[in-house]
Scaffold this active site. Sequence first.
Site, mmCIF file in Angstrom:
data_model
loop_
_atom_site.group_PDB
_atom_site.id
_atom_site.type_symbol
_atom_site.label_atom_id
_atom_site.label_comp_id
_atom_site.label_asym_id
_atom_site.label_seq_id
_atom_site.Cartn_x
_atom_site.Cartn_y
_atom_site.Cartn_z
ATOM 1 N N ARG A 188 -2.782 -7.105 0.915
ATOM 2 C CA ARG A 188 -2.620 -5.841 1.643
ATOM 3 C C ARG A 188 -3.978 -5.176 1.770
ATOM 4 O O ARG A 188 -4.706 -5.057 0.786
ATOM 5 C CB ARG A 188 -1.652 -4.931 0.872
ATOM 6 C CG ARG A 188 -0.372 -4.683 1.631
ATOM 7 C CD ARG A 188 0.600 -3.872 0.826
ATOM 8 N NE ARG A 188 0.220 -2.469 0.716
ATOM 9 C CZ ARG A 188 1.057 -1.515 0.336
ATOM 10 N NH1 ARG A 188 2.310 -1.821 0.051
ATOM 11 N NH2 ARG A 188 0.662 -0.276 0.245
ATOM 12 N N ARG B 12 -5.667 6.200 -3.543
ATOM 13 C CA ARG B 12 -4.220 6.446 -3.418
ATOM 14 C C ARG B 12 -3.645 7.047 -4.693
ATOM 15 O O ARG B 12 -2.790 7.926 -4.652
ATOM 16 C CB ARG B 12 -3.503 5.151 -3.037
ATOM 17 C CG ARG B 12 -3.656 4.853 -1.537
ATOM 18 C CD ARG B 12 -3.529 3.370 -1.208
ATOM 19 N NE ARG B 12 -2.268 2.822 -1.623
ATOM 20 C CZ ARG B 12 -2.113 1.580 -2.090
ATOM 21 N NH1 ARG B 12 -3.144 0.779 -2.193
ATOM 22 N NH2 ARG B 12 -0.928 1.147 -2.425
ATOM 23 N N LYS C 81 8.531 1.129 -6.738
ATOM 24 C CA LYS C 81 9.541 1.945 -6.049
ATOM 25 C C LYS C 81 10.058 1.273 -4.785
ATOM 26 O O LYS C 81 11.225 1.414 -4.456
ATOM 27 C CB LYS C 81 9.033 3.367 -5.785
ATOM 28 C CG LYS C 81 7.975 3.455 -4.713
ATOM 29 C CD LYS C 81 7.452 4.872 -4.565
ATOM 30 C CE LYS C 81 6.149 4.887 -3.800
ATOM 31 N NZ LYS C 81 6.171 4.325 -2.433
ATOM 32 N N ARG D 194 5.861 13.286 0.549
ATOM 33 C CA ARG D 194 4.766 12.893 -0.314
ATOM 34 C C ARG D 194 3.871 14.081 -0.658
ATOM 35 O O ARG D 194 2.899 13.915 -1.385
ATOM 36 C CB ARG D 194 3.940 11.884 0.470
ATOM 37 C CG ARG D 194 3.434 10.705 -0.302
ATOM 38 C CD ARG D 194 2.750 9.829 0.735
ATOM 39 N NE ARG D 194 2.110 8.683 0.202
ATOM 40 C CZ ARG D 194 2.648 7.496 0.051
ATOM 41 N NH1 ARG D 194 3.919 7.309 0.353
ATOM 42 N NH2 ARG D 194 1.948 6.491 -0.403
ATOM 43 N N ARG E 72 -0.885 -7.606 -6.758
ATOM 44 C CA ARG E 72 -0.348 -7.599 -5.391
ATOM 45 C C ARG E 72 -1.468 -7.819 -4.369
ATOM 46 O O ARG E 72 -1.280 -8.509 -3.378
ATOM 47 C CB ARG E 72 0.359 -6.268 -5.127
ATOM 48 C CG ARG E 72 1.051 -6.207 -3.785
ATOM 49 C CD ARG E 72 1.942 -4.997 -3.664
ATOM 50 N NE ARG E 72 1.175 -3.799 -3.352
ATOM 51 C CZ ARG E 72 1.693 -2.564 -3.273
ATOM 52 N NH1 ARG E 72 2.968 -2.384 -3.524
ATOM 53 N NH2 ARG E 72 0.947 -1.534 -2.975
HETATM 54 P P1 ADP Z 1 1.803 3.194 -1.609
HETATM 55 O O1 ADP Z 1 2.838 4.164 -2.085
HETATM 56 O O2 ADP Z 1 1.753 1.950 -2.430
HETATM 57 O O3 ADP Z 1 0.471 3.812 -1.350
HETATM 58 P P2 ADP Z 1 3.196 3.103 0.899
HETATM 59 O O4 ADP Z 1 3.698 1.818 1.402
HETATM 60 O O5 ADP Z 1 4.183 4.100 0.442
HETATM 61 O O6 ADP Z 1 2.208 2.659 -0.229
HETATM 62 O O7 ADP Z 1 2.248 3.817 1.972
HETATM 63 C C1 ADP Z 1 1.137 3.162 2.532
HETATM 64 C C2 ADP Z 1 0.304 4.160 3.320
HETATM 65 O O8 ADP Z 1 1.089 4.718 4.401
HETATM 66 C C3 ADP Z 1 -0.190 5.376 2.548
HETATM 67 O O9 ADP Z 1 -1.368 5.117 1.822
HETATM 68 C C4 ADP Z 1 -0.404 6.396 3.708
HETATM 69 O O10 ADP Z 1 -1.586 6.143 4.407
HETATM 70 C C5 ADP Z 1 0.755 6.092 4.627
HETATM 71 N N1 ADP Z 1 1.932 6.923 4.297
HETATM 72 C C6 ADP Z 1 3.117 6.485 3.789
HETATM 73 N N2 ADP Z 1 3.968 7.499 3.610
HETATM 74 C C7 ADP Z 1 3.316 8.619 3.997
HETATM 75 C C8 ADP Z 1 3.650 10.003 4.033
HETATM 76 N N3 ADP Z 1 4.841 10.460 3.621
HETATM 77 N N4 ADP Z 1 2.724 10.884 4.492
HETATM 78 C C9 ADP Z 1 1.535 10.467 4.918
HETATM 79 N N5 ADP Z 1 1.137 9.176 4.905
HETATM 80 C C10 ADP Z 1 2.018 8.258 4.443
#
Ligand code: ADP
Length: 199
Positions: A136, A147, A16, A91, A130
């Site tokens: 990461r 996650r 995404k 989310r 990745r």
């Molecule tokens: P992924 O979707 O691959 O887990 P993201 O880059 O979207 O990775 O997010 C990385 C981290 O950032 C998440 O695991 C969370 O800790 C935090 N995060 C991102 N977006 C949100 C959100 N909308 N609400 C709470 N935490 C978030």
Amino acid sequence: MTDARLLIVGPQGSGKGTQGVRIARELGIPAVSTGDVFRAAVADGSELGQQVQSVIEAGDLVSDELTSAVVRDRLSQSDAEGGFLLDGYPRNISQVAHLDEFLEGRGETLDAVIELSVPRDESISRLSLRAREQGRTDDTEEVIANRLAIYERETAPILGVYHTRGIVDEIDGVGSLDEITDRILAALEARGLFGPAAA
Ligand code: ADP
């Protein structure tokens, strides 16, 4: 160009982030990724970064209040006036309510939600790749499992809300990057958000 206010949703490893950037570029709108904002803050060692670092490394969610405040700030910048593509926010159901309230205050609504679907096995294998390539800190096996569980428990239900509004386009996320971008653009075109009808 028609204003487009979009959200891209998909499990970790669905691609995404990559597709979000491509679609935003095609439409001339900013891609706003909460994950990127948080990672940049951690890398900078800013106050926000210090607040969120341990949460992100465990694969848990940052608090709704903090995340929503970060998004409101970002969407209030002038480049987001004519549209935006959100990646990673909302989310969970509570963040959907926050976003609704914020957009309502501006007389705006989300136009489309792109749901990128990939089978679980495929997203796990992409994530381990990745992890090896980019290192990461939240891509270890245990954190990935956390996650994905949070995605299924908290994020998947937001699609139900958006389905009732009739704004979800489910896109097959397996294929070449270009194929997937084309599928998304075709769906947006059908909604009049891209292409000749949106010009
Ligand atoms: P992924 O979707 O691959 O887990 P993201 O880059 O979207 O990775 O997010 C990385 C981290 O950032 C998440 O695991 C969370 O800790 C935090 N995060 C991102 N977006 C949100 C959100 N909308 N609400 C709470 N935490 C978030």
